[in-house]
Design a protein around this motif. Structure first.
Motif, PDB file in Angstrom:
ATOM      1  N   PRO A  18     -10.245  -5.173  37.399  1.00  0.00           N
ATOM      2  CA  PRO A  18     -11.382  -4.686  38.206  1.00  0.00           C
ATOM      3  C   PRO A  18     -11.780  -5.668  39.292  1.00  0.00           C
ATOM      4  CG  PRO A  18     -11.771  -4.273  35.887  1.00  0.00           C
ATOM      5  CD  PRO A  18     -10.532  -5.122  35.956  1.00  0.00           C
ATOM      6  N   ALA A  19     -12.196  -5.094  40.439  1.00  0.00           N
ATOM      7  CA  ALA A  19     -12.609  -5.927  41.565  1.00  0.00           C
ATOM      8  C   ALA A  19     -13.979  -6.535  41.325  1.00  0.00           C
ATOM      9  CB  ALA A  19     -12.620  -5.089  42.843  1.00  0.00           C
ATOM     10  N   VAL A 399     -17.485  12.092  53.763  1.00  0.00           N
ATOM     11  CA  VAL A 399     -16.661  11.796  52.592  1.00  0.00           C
ATOM     12  C   VAL A 399     -17.578  11.708  51.381  1.00  0.00           C
ATOM     13  CG1 VAL A 399     -15.145  10.084  51.514  1.00  0.00           C
ATOM     14  CG2 VAL A 399     -14.903  10.627  53.944  1.00  0.00           C
ATOM     15  N   ALA A 400     -17.215  12.382  50.319  1.00  0.00           N
ATOM     16  CA  ALA A 400     -18.033  12.384  49.104  1.00  0.00           C
ATOM     17  C   ALA A 400     -18.390  10.947  48.717  1.00  0.00           C
ATOM     18  CB  ALA A 400     -17.288  13.084  47.970  1.00  0.00           C
ATOM     19  N   SER A 401     -19.637  10.738  48.323  1.00  0.00           N
ATOM     20  CA  SER A 401     -20.124   9.384  48.067  1.00  0.00           C
ATOM     21  C   SER A 401     -19.299   8.668  46.991  1.00  0.00           C
ATOM     22  CB  SER A 401     -21.602   9.420  47.668  1.00  0.00           C
ATOM     23  OG  SER A 401     -21.798  10.265  46.540  1.00  0.00           O
ATOM     24  N   ASP A 402     -18.898   9.387  45.968  1.00  0.00           N
ATOM     25  CA  ASP A 402     -18.093   8.771  44.918  1.00  0.00           C
ATOM     26  C   ASP A 402     -16.732   8.358  45.464  1.00  0.00           C
ATOM     27  OD1 ASP A 402     -17.568   8.116  42.039  1.00  0.00           O
ATOM     28  OD2 ASP A 402     -16.001   9.631  42.332  1.00  0.00           O
ATOM     29  N   LEU A 403     -16.148   9.201  46.312  1.00  0.00           N
ATOM     30  CA  LEU A 403     -14.853   8.854  46.896  1.00  0.00           C
ATOM     31  C   LEU A 403     -14.998   7.669  47.846  1.00  0.00           C
ATOM     32  CD1 LEU A 403     -11.871   9.419  47.299  1.00  0.00           C
ATOM     33  CD2 LEU A 403     -12.471  11.153  49.001  1.00  0.00           C
ATOM     34  N   ALA A 404     -16.086   7.626  48.611  1.00  0.00           N
ATOM     35  CA  ALA A 404     -16.320   6.493  49.515  1.00  0.00           C
ATOM     36  C   ALA A 404     -16.410   5.191  48.734  1.00  0.00           C
ATOM     37  CB  ALA A 404     -17.591   6.732  50.323  1.00  0.00           C
ATOM     38  N   ARG A 405     -17.123   5.252  47.593  1.00  0.00           N
ATOM     39  CA  ARG A 405     -17.230   4.058  46.756  1.00  0.00           C
ATOM     40  C   ARG A 405     -15.861   3.629  46.247  1.00  0.00           C
ATOM     41  NH1 ARG A 405     -16.811   3.550  41.675  1.00  0.00           N
ATOM     42  NH2 ARG A 405     -16.940   5.813  41.320  1.00  0.00           N
ATOM     43  N   ARG A 406     -15.045   4.599  45.837  1.00  0.00           N
ATOM     44  CA  ARG A 406     -13.715   4.287  45.318  1.00  0.00           C
ATOM     45  C   ARG A 406     -12.824   3.680  46.402  1.00  0.00           C
ATOM     46  NH1 ARG A 406     -11.846   9.866  43.332  1.00  0.00           N
ATOM     47  NH2 ARG A 406      -9.896   8.754  42.899  1.00  0.00           N
ATOM     48  N   VAL A 407     -12.980   4.163  47.653  1.00  0.00           N
ATOM     49  CA  VAL A 407     -12.204   3.602  48.759  1.00  0.00           C
ATOM     50  C   VAL A 407     -12.515   2.121  48.908  1.00  0.00           C
ATOM     51  CG1 VAL A 407     -11.929   3.577  51.271  1.00  0.00           C
ATOM     52  CG2 VAL A 407     -11.926   5.758  50.052  1.00  0.00           C
ATOM     53  N   ALA A 592      -4.007   8.090  42.775  1.00  0.00           N
ATOM     54  CA  ALA A 592      -2.706   7.491  42.465  1.00  0.00           C
ATOM     55  C   ALA A 592      -2.805   5.972  42.413  1.00  0.00           C
ATOM     56  CB  ALA A 592      -1.679   7.930  43.509  1.00  0.00           C
ATOM     57  N   LEU A 593      -3.506   5.359  43.348  1.00  0.00           N
ATOM     58  CA  LEU A 593      -3.641   3.906  43.354  1.00  0.00           C
ATOM     59  C   LEU A 593      -4.376   3.410  42.112  1.00  0.00           C
ATOM     60  CD1 LEU A 593      -4.511   3.258  47.115  1.00  0.00           C
ATOM     61  CD2 LEU A 593      -2.488   2.407  45.900  1.00  0.00           C
ATOM     62  N   GLU A 594      -5.343   4.184  41.638  1.00  0.00           N
ATOM     63  CA  GLU A 594      -6.133   3.778  40.478  1.00  0.00           C
ATOM     64  C   GLU A 594      -5.386   3.962  39.167  1.00  0.00           C
ATOM     65  OE1 GLU A 594     -10.440   5.095  42.462  1.00  0.00           O
ATOM     66  OE2 GLU A 594      -9.320   6.450  41.155  1.00  0.00           O
ATOM     67  N   ASN A 595      -4.600   5.040  39.079  1.00  0.00           N
ATOM     68  CA  ASN A 595      -4.021   5.414  37.783  1.00  0.00           C
ATOM     69  C   ASN A 595      -2.516   5.282  37.703  1.00  0.00           C
ATOM     70  OD1 ASN A 595      -6.609   6.295  36.753  1.00  0.00           O
ATOM     71  ND2 ASN A 595      -6.401   8.065  38.103  1.00  0.00           N
ATOM     72  N   ALA A 596      -1.828   5.453  38.827  1.00  0.00           N
ATOM     73  CA  ALA A 596      -0.363   5.400  38.804  1.00  0.00           C
ATOM     74  C   ALA A 596       0.134   4.854  40.132  1.00  0.00           C
ATOM     75  CB  ALA A 596       0.229   6.787  38.543  1.00  0.00           C
ATOM     76  N   PRO A 597      -0.049   3.543  40.378  1.00  0.00           N
ATOM     77  CA  PRO A 597       0.287   2.975  41.690  1.00  0.00           C
ATOM     78  C   PRO A 597       1.765   3.012  42.040  1.00  0.00           C
ATOM     79  CG  PRO A 597      -0.323   1.262  40.128  1.00  0.00           C
ATOM     80  CD  PRO A 597      -0.661   2.553  39.482  1.00  0.00           C
ATOM     81  N   ASP A 598       2.609   3.334  41.066  1.00  0.00           N
ATOM     82  CA  ASP A 598       4.040   3.466  41.355  1.00  0.00           C
ATOM     83  C   ASP A 598       4.402   4.854  41.872  1.00  0.00           C
ATOM     84  OD1 ASP A 598       4.543   0.860  40.592  1.00  0.00           O
ATOM     85  OD2 ASP A 598       4.899   1.392  38.488  1.00  0.00           O
ATOM     86  N   THR A 599       3.421   5.728  41.984  1.00  0.00           N
ATOM     87  CA  THR A 599       3.675   7.088  42.475  1.00  0.00           C
ATOM     88  C   THR A 599       4.286   7.047  43.869  1.00  0.00           C
ATOM     89  OG1 THR A 599       1.787   7.924  41.226  1.00  0.00           O
ATOM     90  CG2 THR A 599       2.589   9.303  43.031  1.00  0.00           C
ATOM     91  N   ALA A 600       5.302   7.869  44.079  1.00  0.00           N
ATOM     92  CA  ALA A 600       5.922   7.951  45.408  1.00  0.00           C
ATOM     93  C   ALA A 600       4.962   8.619  46.389  1.00  0.00           C
ATOM     94  CB  ALA A 600       7.229   8.735  45.333  1.00  0.00           C
ATOM     95  N   MET A 601       4.946   8.163  47.631  1.00  0.00           N
ATOM     96  CA  MET A 601       4.040   8.714  48.627  1.00  0.00           C
ATOM     97  C   MET A 601       4.282  10.204  48.854  1.00  0.00           C
ATOM     98  SD  MET A 601       1.602   6.912  49.831  1.00  0.00           S
ATOM     99  CE  MET A 601       1.233   8.153  51.051  1.00  0.00           C
TER     100      MET A 601
END
Length: 966
Positions: A18-19, A399-407, A592-601
């Protein structure tokens, strides 16, 4: 907290630690007992990861740490802390670079993005920056100058006659000329578009404000004039006529022109009247006159208030400069003008942009990035980057506030900027809407990263648009996020390079653009912070509008905590749709970055749920019944039984009835059967358009074989290749072509359908029973060869079932009946010829064969269509465009003109008595896959956003993602 981070780091990959950690007595819950994310407090200060703390070492690190503390508002900075993990971003980076220079620390701005830790930046800061050694020549025009000579101009070379011409354009002459210097890179591009347009200007930005009293309006205008007096860019005019290159001329004194507009109380809202009168779509600021801001006032009797429309030109101001302008007006109104810093000249930025990095270094960088790009990246197929912005539509989405926070959390976790994540999400949208994995789009650079001392406070046009390339097929989402950060960092050193230079470094051939979409990530002040100050009491900003010459633009306003998406698009692309796609792409990327960062773009989807439903299911609900157990010629035979005397084929005065056509085809079919022709065999046809050609096509189908159409106009080598590749048992031709083919036929039996007709005149005229041949709709109807534009022609095998599907869709879609008369004019080897032939013969309609010589004579062809009362006609795109541009008879029976084979270059003219239908489809899909009506009388032509798919049409990308349908 450090112990907790260390413990997690032992078992988790770095990106999953966690950051930030926030201590709570209990988690906030919703009424349903679920976690209330919106009630979670925002992490502050020491909550963020600061690695294991190590105090800064040495004078450089300690000086740099003190600057970080002040800029980021954090009390303790460790030597391994990351600027972006601590909440830094590009706007703060400008301030950081400026503060470092004041402290004698110099570093290439790329260093901050590639090595954002305190220790890394400090180590490289001591190396210095070559660009800081650039000596900017001082302005050589003295303040009491009465005559300007060439040696006084230190940034541009002009002779005396050219200088005298410039001076004549300035009120007051030479004493009112403060400086003369060239344009910055983006200014050059904006002036080009200004000169290109005859009405309006896409680079003017209107702002409408309301004032509760005239006194408050006058006070605002006085403050604005004071700001104009402070900054040279606001007292600048542009002159270009008769000069080797355009120049900007700084006046010593330039009064803001304010024009009063009288509102008509009966004509609607006052603000709307004011905007309509001075709409940038038709009103133009005179850029030869300073300042490049026009003011227009009006009294609003309905609301008892005063209105002010400020129209500024982007030659003088960008988004950041406009914010600074409003801040300085506020300071003047508060009586705090003496607190403003000493204004710096815009000429320093121009000098740095033109004298800093060499053209050769710019070219080397962009060749390395773009040298192998040979096609434009055009979302939705929109390529026009020369528009005037008059047809641009816009929409916004928070942008949804929760998504903005996650960004922001993910940016801190990865040690990159939030801007990088938005660029990667936008690259995904561009990829899906352009059908490319390797994409290029324009990014609007801040332009102040290398702008020198005070760059964060200087007014002027600093921004620049440059291409960013993202190769989405390479790497995971995590790798791509970091790669985009590095690519953006690489661009920063070249942020002053002209866009025209960058585009020339690609392999895209002019005049095609390298890209047609932009992403503009910018930092914006919220209205709340502005309106809450005493200086803005009684003042309200009613509206503001930006325009662009690009067909696709997405602006991301970074509001500090939230983000606002603003889309500008040309029809038929809806800006709301673009915002929704971007929001979806961003959310899926973060997940994807949070849960599966190896996911292909390529697995990151951009379609919102409603659009995904529409694209995958609603648009593909095209199932329709058709005779799945019948072959093409069987339906023709049924027509011959039902209407034996009806005309089937008309050509050059000859007419064959359905019965006559069927009889001749049966006799030839029985003859071919005697030669061994049957299912699984091929029979080639190479002859001019004639009734005999139609007889031959039907005869081949009746034998169970597939016909291979060969165009007599093809070179002999090409014909020989196709004959060898298809290995037909027989070749049907006529006397005029037979001699050419004798040596190339490779032993294939040559049958002259005219001269040899006596050989099968005695054959049976009875239909051949398909069941006796074992013939089914799965057998091939024809084998047609592609153009061979990318190599040797390739044979495409098309079964009866595919053509039957096309026939039934066509006749249903265009309501074909036995009363219709249709043309057949496409070349035999063009797959559209099958589309022109079989739907009409299977519907009992009459097929009119067009003589080849008519195709180059639009008036003659129009007359034939009128005389023969043609109701439906197909024409290849070039011919259709030629015909639509030519005079036509008044009394046409034509109700549908079908076209396809190439992209239409314009809308049909208004007032047509028939409908124009544009069609598209690969040969492998049995000619037509999508079809749409093209509205007449429009200005520009675009691919249809909502074509009608043919039955069983589904479109997928290589990554099994739905793509655009047309």
């Amino acid at each position: 907290m450090d112990d907790l981070r260390a413990h997690l780091a032992e078992t988790l990959p770095e990106y999953m630690v966690p950051a930030a950690f926030v201590h709570l007595e209990a988690l906030p819950l919703t009424a349903n007992g679920k976690l209330d994310r919106k009630a979670l407090p925002a992490p502050e200060g020491d909550a963020y990861a600061a690695c294991s703390y190590e105090a800064p070492e040495g004078e450089t690190e300690q000086t740099l740490a003190a600057i970080w503390q002040d800029i980021l508002g954090i009390e303790r900075i460790g030597r391994h802390d990351n600027f972006f993990e601590l909440g830094g971003h590009s706007l703060l980076a400008v301030t950081l670079i400026a503060r470092m220079r004041q402290a004698g620390l110099h570093a290439d701005v790329r260093t901050l993005f590639t090595t954002p830790t305190l220790v890394g930046l400090a180590a490289l800061a001591d190396n210095g920056n070559p660009d800081d050694n650039l000596v900017i020549p001082a302005n050589g025009i003295p303040s009491d100058c009465t005559a300007i000579t060439p040696e006084m101009l230190t940034l541009v070379e002009l002779d005396q006659a050219q200088i005298d011409y410039i001076v004549e354009t300035v009120p007051g002459g030479a004493p009112n000329v403060q400086d003369i210097y060239p344009l910055a890179p983006l200014q050059e591009g904006i002036l080009f578009h200004h000169l290109l347009e005859s009405e309006g200007d896409a680079y003017q930005e209107p702002i409408v404000m309301a004032f509760d009293t005239r006194e408050r309006l006058d006070s605002f205008l006085t403050a604005l004039q004071a700001v104009v007096d402070r900054h040279d860019i606001l007292r600048t005019a542009v002159v270009w006529e008769g000069l080797p290159e355009p120049v900007q001329v700084v006046w010593r004194e330039a009064r803001l022109a304010v024009e009063n507009f009288v509102v008509d109380p009966e004509a609607g809202e006052a603000a709307e009247q004011l905007l309509e009168r001075y709409d940038p779509r038709h009103y133009r600021i005179d850029v030869k006159v300073a300042p490049l801001i026009d003011g227009f006032t009006a009294y609003d009797p309905k609301e008892n208030r005063w209105l002010l429309l400020l129209l500024s030109h982007h030659l003088a101001l960008d988004h950041t400069a406009l914010d600074i302008l409003l801040e300085e007006i506020q300071m003047h109104q508060l009586g705090q003008a003496d607190l403003l810093p000493v204004p710096l000249p815009f000429r320093n930025f121009v000098a740095q942009a033109r004298l800093g990095i060499s053209r050769e270094e710019h070219e080397a960088f962009f060749r390395g990035m773009l040298g192998d790009i040979d096609e434009p990246t055009a979302p939705f197929g929109l390529l026009d980057v020369m528009g005037d912005g008059s047809r641009v539509q816009d929409a916004s989405q928070i942008v949804a506030s929760d998504l903005a926070r996650r960004v922001r959390e993910q940016a801190r976790t990865l040690g990159i900027s939030a801007a990088s994540l938005f660029h990667l999400a936008w690259a995904t949208v561009v990829s899906r809407t352009s059908g490319r994995d390797d994409v290029v789009f324009g990014t609007v650079l801040f332009g102040r990263m290398q702008g020198g001392e005070g760059a964060d406070r200087v007014l002027g046009l600093f921004i620049n648009t440059l291409p960013l390339r993202v190769q989405l097929a390479q790497g995971s989402v995590l790798e791509q996020a970091r790669d985009v950060q590095l690519r953006l960092a690489g661009l920063l050193r070249h942020e002053h390079a002209p866009l025209s230079l960058a585009q020339r470094c690609s392999a895209v051939q002019a005049p095609a653009p390298l890209f047609s979409s932009l992403l503009n990530y910018r930092y914006s002040h919220t209205d709340a912070t502005v309106d809450s100050t005493p200086a803005w009491q009684g003042i309200e900003v009613l509206s503001g509008e930006e325009r662009t010459n690009y067909p696709i633009v997405l602006s991301v306003d970074d509001l500090g905590e939230e983000f606002l998406l603003i889309a500008q698009t040309l029809p038929p692309v809806a800006p709301e749709r673009l915002c929704a796609m971007m929001h979806t792409a961003l959310e899926n990327l973060l997940t994807a970055l949070e849960n599966a960062p190896d996911t292909a773009m390529r697995q990151i989807d951009v379609l919102p749920g409603t659009e995904r439903q529409r694209v995958l299911y609603d648009w593909n609900a095209t199932q329709a019944d058709y005779p799945r157990d019948r072959c093409l010629h069987e339906l023709f035979e049924a027509q011959a039984r039902n209407t034996p005397d009806a005309p089937a084929v008309v050509h050059d005065g000859r007419t064959l009835s359905y019965d006559e056509l069927n009889t001749r085809a049966n006799r030839l079919a029985h003859h071919l059967r005697s030669l061994g022709v049957g299912p699984e065999a091929q029979v080639a046809l190479c002859l001019e358009r004639s009734p005999e050609l139609v007889v031959g096509l039907l005869a081949v189908l009746k034998t169970g074989a597939a016909y291979v159409p060969l165009d007599p106009a093809y070179p002999e080598d090409r014909l020989a290749y196709m004959l060898e590749d298809s290995a037909p048992l027989a070749l049907l031709t006529d006397s005029g072509i037979k001699a050419r083919l004798t040596e190339r036929s490779g032993g294939t039996a040559l049958i002259d359908l005219v001269a040899d007709a006596a050989q099968w005149a005695h054959q049976s005229d009875i239909n051949i029973d398909p069941s006796s041949l074992g013939l089914t709709p799965a057998h091939l109807a024809y084998v047609i060869y592609t153009s061979g534009s990318t190599g040797q022609p390739k044979g495409v095998m098309v079964p009866h079932a595919g053509v039957m599907n096309l026939v039934c869709w066509h006749n249903r879609q265009f309501q074909v009946t036995a009363a219709d008369r249709a043309t057949q004019l496409a070349g035999l080897a063009f797959d559209a010829s099958a589309w022109e032939t079989w739907p009409y013969l299977l519907a009992g309609a009459c097929l009119h064969l067009v003589r080849p010589e008519c195709l180059g004579q639009p008036e003659v062809l129009w007359q034939q269509l009128a005389d023969e009362r043609i109701t439906l006609a197909f024409m290849p795109t070039p011919l259709a465009e030629l015909m639509l541009a030519s005079p036509r008879p008044e009394h046409l029976a034509l109700r549908c003109l079908l076209t396809g084979g190439d992209q239409l270059h314009g809308y049909p003219p208004a007032g047509l008595p028939f409908e124009v239908i544009n069609n598209y489809g690969p040969t492998e899909n049995s000619v037509v896959s999508t079809s749409c009506s093209v509205p007449a009388g429009e200005k520009d032509c675009h691919r249809s956003a909502n074509p009608s798919p043919t039955p069983a049409f589904t479109c997928w990308t290589k990554a099994s993602r739905p793509s655009r349908s047309a």
